[in-house]
Design a protein around this motif. Sequence first.
Motif, mmCIF file in Angstrom:
data_model
loop_
_atom_site.group_PDB
_atom_site.id
_atom_site.type_symbol
_atom_site.label_atom_id
_atom_site.label_comp_id
_atom_site.label_asym_id
_atom_site.label_seq_id
_atom_site.Cartn_x
_atom_site.Cartn_y
_atom_site.Cartn_z
ATOM 1 N N ALA A 138 36.748 -43.526 -54.104
ATOM 2 C CA ALA A 138 36.029 -42.433 -54.762
ATOM 3 C C ALA A 138 34.837 -41.999 -53.925
ATOM 4 O O ALA A 138 34.553 -40.804 -53.795
ATOM 5 N N ALA A 139 34.111 -42.965 -53.351
ATOM 6 C CA ALA A 139 32.978 -42.628 -52.489
ATOM 7 C C ALA A 139 33.444 -41.860 -51.261
ATOM 8 O O ALA A 139 32.825 -40.872 -50.847
ATOM 9 N N LEU A 140 34.556 -42.301 -50.675
ATOM 10 C CA LEU A 140 35.059 -41.652 -49.469
ATOM 11 C C LEU A 140 35.526 -40.229 -49.770
ATOM 12 O O LEU A 140 35.247 -39.302 -49.003
ATOM 13 N N ALA A 141 36.234 -40.038 -50.887
ATOM 14 C CA ALA A 141 36.714 -38.700 -51.237
ATOM 15 C C ALA A 141 35.556 -37.746 -51.494
ATOM 16 O O ALA A 141 35.586 -36.581 -51.076
ATOM 17 N N THR A 142 34.528 -38.231 -52.183
ATOM 18 C CA THR A 142 33.359 -37.390 -52.463
ATOM 19 C C THR A 142 32.627 -37.040 -51.176
ATOM 20 O O THR A 142 32.252 -35.878 -50.947
ATOM 21 N N ALA A 143 32.406 -38.036 -50.335
ATOM 22 C CA ALA A 143 31.719 -37.788 -49.064
ATOM 23 C C ALA A 143 32.512 -36.831 -48.192
ATOM 24 O O ALA A 143 31.936 -35.973 -47.512
ATOM 25 N N ALA A 144 33.836 -36.964 -48.201
ATOM 26 C CA ALA A 144 34.674 -36.077 -47.388
ATOM 27 C C ALA A 144 34.576 -34.639 -47.879
ATOM 28 O O ALA A 144 34.550 -33.692 -47.075
ATOM 29 N N ALA A 145 34.537 -34.443 -49.192
ATOM 30 C CA ALA A 145 34.404 -33.086 -49.731
ATOM 31 C C ALA A 145 33.097 -32.447 -49.270
ATOM 32 O O ALA A 145 33.068 -31.270 -48.885
ATOM 33 N N LEU A 146 32.026 -33.217 -49.291
ATOM 34 C CA LEU A 146 30.748 -32.691 -48.822
ATOM 35 C C LEU A 146 30.761 -32.471 -47.315
ATOM 36 O O LEU A 146 30.197 -31.490 -46.822
ATOM 37 N N ALA A 147 31.401 -33.380 -46.576
ATOM 38 C CA ALA A 147 31.462 -33.240 -45.123
ATOM 39 C C ALA A 147 32.216 -31.978 -44.735
ATOM 40 O O ALA A 147 31.816 -31.265 -43.803
ATOM 41 N N ARG A 148 33.304 -31.690 -45.423
ATOM 42 C CA ARG A 148 34.053 -30.456 -45.115
ATOM 43 C C ARG A 148 33.200 -29.235 -45.399
ATOM 44 O O ARG A 148 33.211 -28.251 -44.639
ATOM 45 N N HIS A 149 32.469 -29.259 -46.498
ATOM 46 C CA HIS A 149 31.653 -28.101 -46.886
ATOM 47 C C HIS A 149 30.508 -27.872 -45.908
ATOM 48 O O HIS A 149 30.185 -26.725 -45.574
ATOM 49 N N HIS A 150 29.895 -28.949 -45.429
ATOM 50 C CA HIS A 150 28.713 -28.836 -44.583
ATOM 51 C C HIS A 150 29.018 -28.995 -43.092
ATOM 52 O O HIS A 150 28.105 -28.879 -42.277
ATOM 53 N N GLY A 151 30.268 -29.286 -42.752
ATOM 54 C CA GLY A 151 30.582 -29.532 -41.353
ATOM 55 C C GLY A 151 29.966 -30.811 -40.853
ATOM 56 O O GLY A 151 29.541 -30.905 -39.691
ATOM 57 N N ALA A 152 29.904 -31.826 -41.718
ATOM 58 C CA ALA A 152 29.246 -33.085 -41.382
ATOM 59 C C ALA A 152 30.246 -34.106 -40.859
ATOM 60 O O ALA A 152 31.457 -33.964 -41.031
ATOM 61 N N GLU A 153 29.719 -35.142 -40.233
ATOM 62 C CA GLU A 153 30.519 -36.289 -39.820
ATOM 63 C C GLU A 153 30.199 -37.467 -40.729
ATOM 64 O O GLU A 153 29.087 -37.580 -41.258
ATOM 65 N N LEU A 154 31.186 -38.348 -40.874
ATOM 66 C CA LEU A 154 31.039 -39.504 -41.750
ATOM 67 C C LEU A 154 30.887 -40.787 -40.950
ATOM 68 O O LEU A 154 31.552 -40.976 -39.935
ATOM 69 N N ASP A 155 30.021 -41.651 -41.438
ATOM 70 C CA ASP A 155 29.963 -43.041 -40.995
ATOM 71 C C ASP A 155 30.359 -43.905 -42.184
ATOM 72 O O ASP A 155 29.675 -43.885 -43.211
ATOM 73 N N VAL A 156 31.469 -44.611 -42.065
ATOM 74 C CA VAL A 156 31.850 -45.563 -43.098
ATOM 75 C C VAL A 156 31.233 -46.902 -42.710
ATOM 76 O O VAL A 156 31.544 -47.453 -41.656
ATOM 77 N N VAL A 157 30.347 -47.416 -43.555
ATOM 78 C CA VAL A 157 29.578 -48.619 -43.246
ATOM 79 C C VAL A 157 30.083 -49.781 -44.096
ATOM 80 O O VAL A 157 30.111 -49.689 -45.327
#
Length: 299
Positions: free
Chosen positions: A35-54
């Motif tokens: 759930a955290a990953l899906a939410t972060a991915a949705a925001l990353a797509r919207h903002h053009g962000a990169e993810l760090d999975v820690v």
Amino acid sequence: MSPMPFTQPSAGPSRQPAAFRDIAVIANDLPCDSAALATAAALARHHGAELDVVQVLAMPLSAVDAWSLVPDPACVERYAQIREAAAKRALAFQRGLPPLGVEGRVLTFEAYGESPAGIAATAARRADLSVIARPDGPPSDASRVHDVFAALLLESGRPVLLVPAGHASPSLPPRHAVIAWSDTREAARAVHDALPLLASAETVDILMVDPVASFLEDTASFGSVLAAHLERHGVTARIVTETSRGRLVAGVILDRASRAKAQLIVAGGYGHSRLREWVIGGTTRNLFFDTPVPILFSH
């Protein structure tokens, strides 16, 4: 040398808030991590962000004599097992990023006699936002994640987006949002940090529970200063006041969010000490355990 003349910019100031560019997903080796990953991915797509999975590995300490120069074989074997399991999780996370339409990496840290939660908070300082999911399983899982959440909030210096388990299809950025407003440093920080999320919302409620008049606002103008501030950032908000009448403040906030069909709550976190909240309860703790929608917390 004469001073350079001041030149008025030809265009007005931009009203677009800064976007999230780096988002940290804090994995806790629980099913709710998805759930955290899906939410972060949705925001990353919207903002053009990169993810760090820690992910932080709690490495057990050897129980043998501290002066011994020979490692405990049982401990060495356990280290190997922990690292192997973490490598498999990291590979699964890495393979899961392209299907989500985002770029990123998996960061694995090992904690020897240190707080895994503190290490996660240190890693989150390099991101604009950290995302963590609250599990819906055994209370022990929720308590463990709460410790990590508290460290992120108090030690990272960054906002924390809490996602309830089962929220794998997030509506973020939100169409409807509720700001749990009080005239505190924590709430002011949360509103500022949430601007990239509030910019495209259709409705934003400034909710005040049992507001108290101050030198800035009397009872007839509660919330007006914040509403004007948001308006200058391109966010139109409506003011809502509620009286608790003996109810928990967290319950009032969640009730308003439900009636507003909010996909996001914005709140300051730990306005009281964490010890006080642990002993007698508090709004941050109650929101953590009870919210059915994501909450952006700042401290």
